[in-house]
Every structure is written in structure tokens, then in C-alpha cells.
Design a protein around this motif. Structure first.
Motif, PDB file in Angstrom:
ATOM      1  N   LEU A  61       0.836  -1.210   0.000  1.00  8.74           N
ATOM      2  CA  LEU A  61       0.000   0.000   0.000  1.00  8.74           C
ATOM      3  C   LEU A  61       0.868   1.257   0.000  1.00  8.74           C
ATOM      4  O   LEU A  61       0.574   2.236  -0.693  1.00  8.74           O
ATOM      5  CB  LEU A  61      -0.954  -0.012   1.208  1.00  8.74           C
ATOM      6  N   LEU A  62       1.960   1.229   0.747  1.00  7.93           N
ATOM      7  CA  LEU A  62       2.833   2.405   0.779  1.00  7.93           C
ATOM      8  C   LEU A  62       3.511   2.615  -0.572  1.00  7.93           C
ATOM      9  O   LEU A  62       3.665   3.742  -1.043  1.00  7.93           O
ATOM     10  CB  LEU A  62       3.899   2.248   1.876  1.00  7.93           C
ATOM     11  N   GLN A  63       3.900   1.518  -1.199  1.00  8.63           N
ATOM     12  CA  GLN A  63       4.539   1.642  -2.517  1.00  8.63           C
ATOM     13  C   GLN A  63       3.559   2.223  -3.529  1.00  8.63           C
ATOM     14  O   GLN A  63       3.899   3.099  -4.321  1.00  8.63           O
ATOM     15  CB  GLN A  63       5.027   0.270  -2.993  1.00  8.63           C
ATOM     16  N   MET A  64       2.322   1.713  -3.485  1.00  9.63           N
ATOM     17  CA  MET A  64       1.305   2.234  -4.411  1.00  9.63           C
ATOM     18  C   MET A  64       1.065   3.719  -4.129  1.00  9.63           C
ATOM     19  O   MET A  64       0.969   4.538  -5.044  1.00  9.63           O
ATOM     20  CB  MET A  64      -0.023   1.481  -4.247  1.00  9.63           C
ATOM     21  N   ALA A  65       0.999   4.047  -2.832  1.00 10.11           N
ATOM     22  CA  ALA A  65       0.715   5.441  -2.456  1.00 10.11           C
ATOM     23  C   ALA A  65       1.813   6.373  -2.963  1.00 10.11           C
ATOM     24  O   ALA A  65       1.526   7.473  -3.454  1.00 10.11           O
ATOM     25  CB  ALA A  65       0.561   5.553  -0.947  1.00 10.11           C
ATOM     26  N   GLU A  69      -8.850  -5.142  -3.548  1.00 13.02           N
ATOM     27  CA  GLU A  69      -8.535  -6.316  -2.745  1.00 13.02           C
ATOM     28  C   GLU A  69      -7.159  -6.793  -3.190  1.00 13.02           C
ATOM     29  O   GLU A  69      -6.959  -7.162  -4.369  1.00 13.02           O
ATOM     30  CB  GLU A  69      -9.606  -7.395  -2.919  1.00 13.02           C
ATOM     31  N   LEU A  70      -6.230  -6.735  -2.273  1.00 13.52           N
ATOM     32  CA  LEU A  70      -4.845  -7.057  -2.607  1.00 13.52           C
ATOM     33  C   LEU A  70      -4.171  -7.624  -1.374  1.00 13.52           C
ATOM     34  O   LEU A  70      -4.664  -7.481  -0.261  1.00 13.52           O
ATOM     35  CB  LEU A  70      -4.111  -5.804  -3.095  1.00 13.52           C
ATOM     36  N   THR A  71      -3.037  -8.226  -1.585  1.00 11.11           N
ATOM     37  CA  THR A  71      -2.292  -8.732  -0.443  1.00 11.11           C
ATOM     38  C   THR A  71      -0.802  -8.731  -0.760  1.00 11.11           C
ATOM     39  O   THR A  71      -0.412  -8.858  -1.916  1.00 11.11           O
ATOM     40  CB  THR A  71      -2.792 -10.148  -0.037  1.00 11.11           C
ATOM     41  N   SER A 121      -0.424  -5.437  -7.986  1.00 12.05           N
ATOM     42  CA  SER A 121      -0.892  -4.199  -7.349  1.00 12.05           C
ATOM     43  C   SER A 121      -0.032  -3.013  -7.773  1.00 12.05           C
ATOM     44  O   SER A 121      -0.544  -1.932  -8.081  1.00 12.05           O
ATOM     45  CB  SER A 121      -0.827  -4.315  -5.825  1.00 12.05           C
ATOM     46  N   LEU A 122       1.288  -3.226  -7.790  1.00 11.92           N
ATOM     47  CA  LEU A 122       2.177  -2.121  -8.174  1.00 11.92           C
ATOM     48  C   LEU A 122       2.004  -1.787  -9.649  1.00 11.92           C
ATOM     49  O   LEU A 122       1.982  -0.621 -10.045  1.00 11.92           O
ATOM     50  CB  LEU A 122       3.628  -2.485  -7.876  1.00 11.92           C
ATOM     51  N   LYS A 171      -0.434   1.990 -13.686  1.00 10.97           N
ATOM     52  CA  LYS A 171      -1.487   2.245 -14.693  1.00 10.97           C
ATOM     53  C   LYS A 171      -2.368   3.412 -14.249  1.00 10.97           C
ATOM     54  O   LYS A 171      -2.743   4.258 -15.056  1.00 10.97           O
ATOM     55  CB  LYS A 171      -2.377   1.008 -14.888  1.00 10.97           C
ATOM     56  N   ILE A 172      -2.706   3.430 -12.957  1.00 11.12           N
ATOM     57  CA  ILE A 172      -3.537   4.532 -12.454  1.00 11.12           C
ATOM     58  C   ILE A 172      -2.742   5.841 -12.532  1.00 11.12           C
ATOM     59  O   ILE A 172      -3.284   6.894 -12.875  1.00 11.12           O
ATOM     60  CB  ILE A 172      -3.995   4.281 -10.999  1.00 11.12           C
TER      61      ILE A 172
END
Ligand code: PEP
Ligand code: CO
Length: 457
Positions: free
Chosen positions: A89-93, A400-402, A443-444, A449-450
Motif C-alpha cells: 500500500l505504501l509503494q502504491m501510495a 482487494e490485494l495482499t 498491485s504495483l 497504470k492509475i
């Protein structure tokens, strides 16, 4: 105002409560009695803080990233597992912050996401009809009758494990683990080792590097709290109302007396199956001050959604309501524009958030429930495009990710993505207790993409 004044935390019991376990009465009373005397899991001040952040996201001044397991499991409540999901989540953020040029509000589906709505109260396993698994806070996944009985002691266990999870999350958020330096290092490694490491991804990683160097060079200490620490919030579906009621607390510090907070998590959401206007979930949640999410799938009536929003947010408070739409790729174009127009037309302030997961479930050849990376991405693209053309702010995303599992590695539950997972690969490491999750790599990749959709340059 009058409805608010007549609210009590038990009033939901006078309404129909869908999706509740059949708790044994005596044991339920014992468990809820104990829970209602235990300390709250989160503080009212933190809840108010998150609501203020979400008010900004609704105006386009911040962006919400919400994600985590479909269903947390007691046995997976370990330091490495919590750490790995926080890490993703932090990496995505970090990726989304750099691309969008605005703060990203980090909200986990974590530290309390233990209760699941089910489409049927029973299921057939090897020819035997058993009560459905409703999440670890109710019963066990094990396929026998005893294990499937609803056990109120599990609510207590869920409370203690949520407390343990939160304790570690708070330590990681403040103890340097979550520093931008670390997150940047992880992202660099990802970009280097993954087939996703294209020029855009490398560009974002380089840009973060340059910013950190620049700050050091001009004498800004990058060990300051803004770089070293993160704010991280928790959320779950407020499904089991006996549990939620037991953790409702009146805040003595609040500037307005007599206000109640759902202290089981910072943000609570209402599922697509339990948002009936005259139902118990809406009755309970209208009386707590938390920011609320509401899932909206294809089976909805627009006028009903407007009424529910008015009931939950009678004073049009900003940051109170997040509409989490989950229509599915190929359906978002049909359902989202009229909903946006109606909500805007009614002058209701909401944060628009896209859950591209729950409308995109399909059955793989092996019989596993799965989702395709391409469908998830297609719904997100539709969401951003439609918000753009309807003049709404696309304020957040819900996944939903893990993270990588300490024992088994990356899960193989959703197909697609750069690693090219296909239906045949799903059984390699299919672990979810409920819905299929994106693994760390997927997820990353999705975050990049986002990033392309929200980039601000
Ligand atoms: C979920 O978020 O796991 C869920 C059950 O979602 P929905 O209510 O949108 O189906
Ligand atoms: Co789910």
C-alpha cells in the motif's frame, strides 16, 4: 436533526438486520458485554482527522487509496504478513502521490476486516450442506458442521487480533519503516526486476530520487516526520452489528457533546447487500460520526441511493460519505453517469471512489473465483473517463490485494498482468478465504497504470 437526537446504539435491533450470524443468545450476551468494556481500537480524534482528509479528496485536493484482503484471517495475523501488505500500500501510495501531485490518504482493509456477507446462508461441500463461512469473526472455513457454527468468542478474538495488528501498523507508520527513503528503495527494486519496468515507471522512480536528493542538497532534513512517518488508517465492512455496537463510544473530548463514534476502525463501510434504507445497518451507521463508505453495485435504484445518503449525512458534511462504485467493466458506462448526475443534481457532497474488483468476478476453468487484471483496469479507465466527462472528481480507488506471503510468496488469484498469469496458473498459490486478490506485483503494476490516468504534468 430530530432523527439524530433519537438515535441510540441499540436502535438497529428494531430493524431488519441482514447477513447476521445465528449467534447463540447467552454466549453473544457474554461476548458483547466484555467487548463493550474494552478500550476502543481507534480514537475519535483520528476518525475526525480522516474525515477531514476525505473532505479534501472529494474536492480533488487529495486522493484515497483503500486496500487489503477481502477477508482477513486469524491465522494470517503475523508480523511478516501485516508488514508485506502495508508495504504494497505504501509503494502504491508513493507512485500515486508523485503522479497525481497530491497527498494520498492511505486506508487499509485491515485490523478488523473479519466479517463477510454471503450470497447464500448455506453451501454444498462434497455433497453435504453446511452453513456458509462468514469470516473468521463468525466461524471457521473448515468444512464440518461444528466448525461452521457461529461462535461469539470469535468476535473477542477478532477484537484482540485487530488490536495486535493496529499496534504493529502504528509502530511501522512511525518507526522509520515507512520512510519515503525505504518506500522509494522498494519501488526502485520493483522497477528494476519487473517486466513492468518501462520508461514511465523508471521515470517516476527517478523523479522521487531527484526530489529526495534535491531536498538533502538544499539542507532540508529528509529525516523529518513528513518523510519518515506516514498516516495510516484502518477500515472494514461494518457487518456484524453486535460487534459494531459493542465498540461504539461517546467521545468525551468532542466539542459537541453526545456524539458517538464507531471505534472498531477509522472508516466503516456498508456493503452492497446491506444498504437498505429501512435496514439495521443504515440505522446503526447514521448515528456514528465516522467517515462512511457505501458500496453501490448494478442492482440499485438511484432515488433510493439519494435517500440513503440524505439519511446518513443529513447536514451534508464533507468527507462523511464515500460512494464506492463496483459495477464491472462494460457496465460502468451504463450505471455511473446517471448516478453521478443524480447525486450532483441533489447537491449531495460525496467522494467518488472506484472498487474495480467486486463487479469483475468470474469463474476460471478450474472452478476458482478469479478476476482479470484487464477487466479491473478497464473498469478503472471507465471510472476516470466518466468522472471527467460528468464533471465529478475521481477521488479514490479501492482494491482487494495482499502482500507477499511469508511462506508461500505471491498469491495467484487474479489473472493477467505483466507476469502473464492465466487460468491454469491459479492453483499454484490460491490462498484467499473469500475473493481473489491482486498480488504485490499486480498491485504495483496497477498503481503505475492509475498513475498514467491521474498524472499531472
Ligand atoms: C467486499 O468488499 O469484500 C464486498 C463484499 O463488497 P460488496 O459489498 O461490494 O459486494
Ligand atoms: Co471481497
Amino acid at each position: 436533526m430530530t432523527t439524530q437526537n433519537t438515535w441510540t446504539k441499540s436502535l438497529w435491533k428494531s430493524k431488519q438486520a441482514l447477513q447476521q450470524p445465528e449467534w447463540p443468545v447467552h454466549e453473544l450476551r457474554e461476548a458483547t458485554e466484555l467487548l463493550s468494556h474494552l478500550p476502543p481500537l481507534v480514537a475519535a480524534g483520528e476518525i475526525r482527522e480522516l474525515k477531514a482528509h476525505l473532505a479534501k479528496a472529494a474536492k480533488g485536493e487529495a486522493f484515497l487509496l483503500q486496500g487489503g484482503d477481502c477477508s482477513e484471517e486469524f491465522l494470517r495475523c503475523t508480523a511478516p504478513n501485516i508488514k508485506s501488505t502495508l508495504k504494497v500500500l505504501l509503494q502504491m501510495a508513493a507512485i500515486l502521490t508523485y503522479a497525481g501531485g497530491k497527498p494520498v490518504i492511505k486506508v487499509g482493509r485491515i485490523a478488523g476486516q473479519y466479517a463477510k456477507p454471503r450470497s447464500s446462508p448455506t453451501e454444498m461441500i462434497n455433497g453435504v450442506e453446511l452453513p456458509s463461512y462468514r469470516g473468521d469473526m463468525c466461524n471457521s472455513q473448515e468444512a464440518n458442521l461444528a466448525a461452521r457454527q457461529a461462535d461469539p468468542q470469535r468476535m473477542l478474538k477478532g477484537y484482540y487480533l485487530s488490536a495486535a495488528t493496529l499496534n504493529l501498523l502504528r509502530a511501522f507508520a512511525q518507526g522509520g519503516f515507512s520512510s519515503l527513503h525505504n518506500v522509494h528503495k522498494w519501488n526502485q527494486e520493483f522497477v528494476k526486476n519487473s517486466p513492468v519496468g518501462g520508461s514511465y515507471e523508471q521515470g517516476v522512480a527517478r523523479q522521487i530520487e531527484r526530489t529526495l536528493n534535491f531536498m538533502e542538497n538544499i539542507g532540508i532534513h529528509t529525516d523529518m516526520p513528513q518523510i519518515k512517518e506516514v498516516e495510516f488508517f484502518t477500515s472494514h465492512e461494518a457487518l456484524f452489528l453486535d460487534y459494531e455496537e459493542s465498540l461504539a463510544r461517546e467521545d468525551s473530548e468532542d466539542e459537541v457533546r453526545g456524539r458517538w463514534y464507531g471505534c472498531s476502525g477509522h472508516m466503516l463501510w456498508i456493503g452492497d447487500r446491506t444498504r437498505q434504507l429501512d435496514g439495521a445497518h443504515i440505522e446503526f451507521l447514521r448515528g456514528v460520526q465516522n467517515p462512511l463508505g457505501m458500496k453501490v453495485g448494478p442492482a440499485h435504484e438511484i432515488s433510493n441511493i439519494l435517500e440513503v445518503i440524505r439519511l446518513l449525512n443529513p447536514n451534508n458534511e464533507e468527507g462523511r460519505m464515500t460512494l464506492i462504485t463496483r459495477f464491472g467493466a462494460g457496465k460502468v458506462e451504463q450505471y455511473l453517469p446517471p448516478l453521478i448526475r443524480a447525486v450532483k443534481g441533489a447537491g449531495l457532497p460525496v467522494l467518488w471512489c472506484c472498487d474495480p474488483m467486486h463487479g469483475n468476478i468470474r469463474k476460471a476453468l478450474s472452478g476458482c473465483k478469479t478476476r482479470s487484471f484487464e477487466d479491473i483496469l478497464a473498469e478503472l479507465k471507465g471510472f476516470f473517463a466518466i468522472c471527467g466527462s460528468e464533471g465529478a472528481v475521481p477521488g479514490g480507488v479501492h482494491f482487494e490485494l495482499t502482500g507477499r506471503d511469508e511462506k508461500t510468496g505471491d498469491v495467484t488469484e487474479c489473472t493477467g498482468g505483466a507476469a502473464g498469469l492465466s487460468d491454469e496458473h491459479l492453483l499454484r498459490n490460491y490462498c484467499t478465504a473469500c475473493d481473489p486478490r491482486l498480488n504485490a506485483e499486480q498491485s504495483l503494476e496497477m498503481a503505475f497504470k492509475i498513475a498514467e490516468m491521474i498524472k499531472n504534468d
